[in-house]
Structures are given as structure tokens and as C-alpha cells.
Write a protein that holds these residues in place. Structure first.
Motif, PDB file in Angstrom:
ATOM      1  N   ASP A  72      82.712  -3.241  39.778  1.00 53.11           N
ATOM      2  CA  ASP A  72      82.304  -2.222  38.815  1.00 53.11           C
ATOM      3  C   ASP A  72      83.409  -1.920  37.820  1.00 53.11           C
ATOM      4  O   ASP A  72      83.146  -1.746  36.634  1.00 53.11           O
ATOM      5  N   LYS A 122      83.706  -4.830  35.302  1.00 48.30           N
ATOM      6  CA  LYS A 122      82.600  -4.802  34.339  1.00 48.30           C
ATOM      7  C   LYS A 122      82.789  -3.656  33.340  1.00 48.30           C
ATOM      8  O   LYS A 122      82.583  -3.826  32.141  1.00 48.30           O
ATOM      9  N   PHE A 123      83.199  -2.495  33.832  1.00 54.02           N
ATOM     10  CA  PHE A 123      83.436  -1.342  32.970  1.00 54.02           C
ATOM     11  C   PHE A 123      84.538  -1.646  31.962  1.00 54.02           C
ATOM     12  O   PHE A 123      84.391  -1.381  30.766  1.00 54.02           O
ATOM     13  N   SER A 165      75.557   0.497  27.391  1.00 55.61           N
ATOM     14  CA  SER A 165      75.979  -0.059  28.674  1.00 55.61           C
ATOM     15  C   SER A 165      77.159   0.722  29.251  1.00 55.61           C
ATOM     16  O   SER A 165      77.167   1.068  30.441  1.00 55.61           O
ATOM     17  N   GLN A 167      77.228   3.149  32.641  1.00 52.23           N
ATOM     18  CA  GLN A 167      78.206   2.986  33.712  1.00 52.23           C
ATOM     19  C   GLN A 167      78.984   4.278  33.944  1.00 52.23           C
ATOM     20  O   GLN A 167      79.262   4.640  35.092  1.00 52.23           O
ATOM     21  N   THR A 216      76.662   6.549  35.874  1.00 53.04           N
ATOM     22  CA  THR A 216      76.501   6.070  37.243  1.00 53.04           C
ATOM     23  C   THR A 216      77.679   6.470  38.114  1.00 53.04           C
ATOM     24  O   THR A 216      77.508   6.881  39.265  1.00 53.04           O
ATOM     25  N   HIS A 217      78.878   6.374  37.570  1.00 49.91           N
ATOM     26  CA  HIS A 217      80.095   6.667  38.339  1.00 49.91           C
ATOM     27  C   HIS A 217      80.602   8.092  38.109  1.00 49.91           C
ATOM     28  O   HIS A 217      81.669   8.453  38.613  1.00 49.91           O
TER      29      HIS A 217
END
Length: 116
Positions: free
Chosen positions: A2, A5-6, A52, A56, A59-60
Motif C-alpha cells: 500500500d 502504491k501510494f 486515486s 487511498q 482508505t488509510h
């Protein structure tokens, strides 16, 4: 994964955002309608990466600079630190929008007069 990707999406977004701001005047000025089309495609790709990254972040549950830095370093804030950061979110979002708009305005006006 993660965090990688972030970081990757954040870097791509940063580069695309700079290109979107810097290329707007030259594309519009020298390539006319084709330049507008190229810029719109670039803008669309930039917005895809912006969404995107925002997804993220949601989500986090990281929104402020301090939360993002802790996340990218694989750390977590304790409950008191997290509460303080949640209180800062509205002010930081407003500041970042105003600051980004001013930078865009200055760059665009500067390029317009430089290329004139």
C-alpha cells in the motif's frame, strides 16, 4: 504494498499536476485546438491520479501532512496525536486549495506574459 502504491501514485500525480499547470499556456497558444485536446487528455489523466491518491488517503485515514508522512514511513500516530490532526484537517484543506490556486495563477500569468 500500500505504501509503495501510494508513493508511486503520489509521484505520478505531482509530475502530471506540474505538467498540467506549466503546459496550459504553450499548448493553447501554439497548437490551438489540438493543444486544447492534448491538455484536456493530460488534465483527465491528472484527475484520475488525484482521485486515486484521495481514495487511498481515505482508505488509510490519512489527510494531514503529518499523517501522510507517518503512513509513508510505516508508522502510526497515537490516539491523542490523531485527534489533534483530525482537528487540523479543515484548515489544511482550505489552505492547500488557496495556495494551489495562487501558484497556478502566478505561473499561468507569468507564462502568458513571458511567451507574449
Amino acid at each position: 504494498m500500500d505504501i509503495k502504491k501510494f508513493n508511486r501514485d503520489g509521484m505520478i500525480f505531482t509530475i502530471l499536476l506540474m505538467a498540467t499547470v506549466v503546459l496550459v499556456v504553450p499548448l493553447f497558444r501554439y497548437l490551438n485546438f489540438i493543444g486544447v485536446a492534448i491538455w484536456l487528455v493530460l488534465f483527465g489523466i491528472t484527475m484520475y491520479y488525484a482521485l486515486s491518491v484521495e481514495k487511498q488517503k481515505k482508505t488509510h485515514d490519512v489527510q494531514t501532512y503529518r499523517e501522510i508522512i507517518a503512513f509513508t514511513e510505516g508508522k502510526k500516530l497515537d490516539q491523542i496525536e490523531k485527534s489533534c490532526e483530525i482537528g487540523k484537517r479543515p484548515y489544511q484543506k482550505a489552505f492547500s486549495v488557496i495556495f494551489s490556486a495562487l501558484i497556478t495563477l502566478v505561473v499561468t500569468i507569468g507564462m502568458y506574459f513571458y511567451l507574449d
